[in-house]
Write an enzyme that holds these catalytic residues in place. Structure first.
Site, PDB file in Angstrom:
ATOM      1  N   CYS A  84       0.834  -1.208   0.000  1.00 44.89           N
ATOM      2  CA  CYS A  84       0.000   0.000   0.000  1.00 44.89           C
ATOM      3  C   CYS A  84       0.872   1.263   0.000  1.00 44.89           C
ATOM      4  O   CYS A  84       1.561   1.542   0.982  1.00 44.89           O
ATOM      5  CB  CYS A  84      -0.916  -0.041   1.222  1.00 44.89           C
ATOM      6  SG  CYS A  84      -1.797   1.483   1.565  1.00 44.89           S
ATOM      7  N   CYS A 125       0.072   3.752   2.768  1.00 43.88           N
ATOM      8  CA  CYS A 125       0.538   3.208   4.055  1.00 43.88           C
ATOM      9  C   CYS A 125       2.025   3.505   4.249  1.00 43.88           C
ATOM     10  O   CYS A 125       2.454   3.919   5.334  1.00 43.88           O
ATOM     11  CB  CYS A 125       0.317   1.699   4.123  1.00 43.88           C
ATOM     12  SG  CYS A 125      -1.404   1.175   4.053  1.00 43.88           S
TER      13      CYS A 125
END
Length: 147
Positions: free
Chosen positions: A69, A72
């Site tokens: 991600c 993230c």
């Protein structure tokens, strides 16, 4: 002295009793003698997640994330910076949703990054999307005042 707080060691997962007024005095674990707070997020798996959520008497902030991600990864330094400012009043955990799909499913994590605040073993607030350190800190503080 008021009732001591239960604090889970980030190294050996032993539960320690620490007086509330002594949290800022750099307490150490009674079992492994390492620092109970290091000002950085703790990476946890499913078992460690459950122990930290259920046994810590201080609020616990969890970053649900995954290595693939992009947002993230972008938020990771901000989350680490927030840990340095929020500890020892809040424990910060990171849970990889790919490695701990059981926990991600249990809490219905549908988008990442998602942060969730837990108190007394219960989720009290949740926010999806990447945030900077200041926003993370403000969000946690406002949720703690509301709780």
């Amino acid at each position: 002295m008021a009732d001591p707080l239960h604090i889970v060691c980030p190294h050996c997962d032993a539960v320690n009793r620490v007086a509330n007024e002594r949290l800022a005095d750099q307490p150490v674990c009674g079992k492994c003698t390492r620092a109970l707070f290091e000002g950085k997020p703790l990476d946890v798996n499913s078992a460690r997640f459950t122990r930290h959520i259920s046994r810590n008497d201080i609020p616990v902030l969890v970053d649900f994330w995954a290595a693939w991600c992009g947002p993230c990864r972008m938020m990771a330094p901000a989350y680490a910076q927030a840990a340095g400012r929020l500890e020892p009043r809040v424990r910060l955990l990171k849970l990889d949703t790919e490695a701990s799909q059981d926990i991600a499913g249990l809490f219905g994590i549908r988008s990442i990054p998602t942060i969730a605040l837990f108190q007394g073993g219960q989720e009290v607030a949740r926010q999806a999307g990447a945030m900077d350190a200041g926003s993370i800190i403000s969000w946690v503080q406002s949720r703690m005042r509301a709780a």
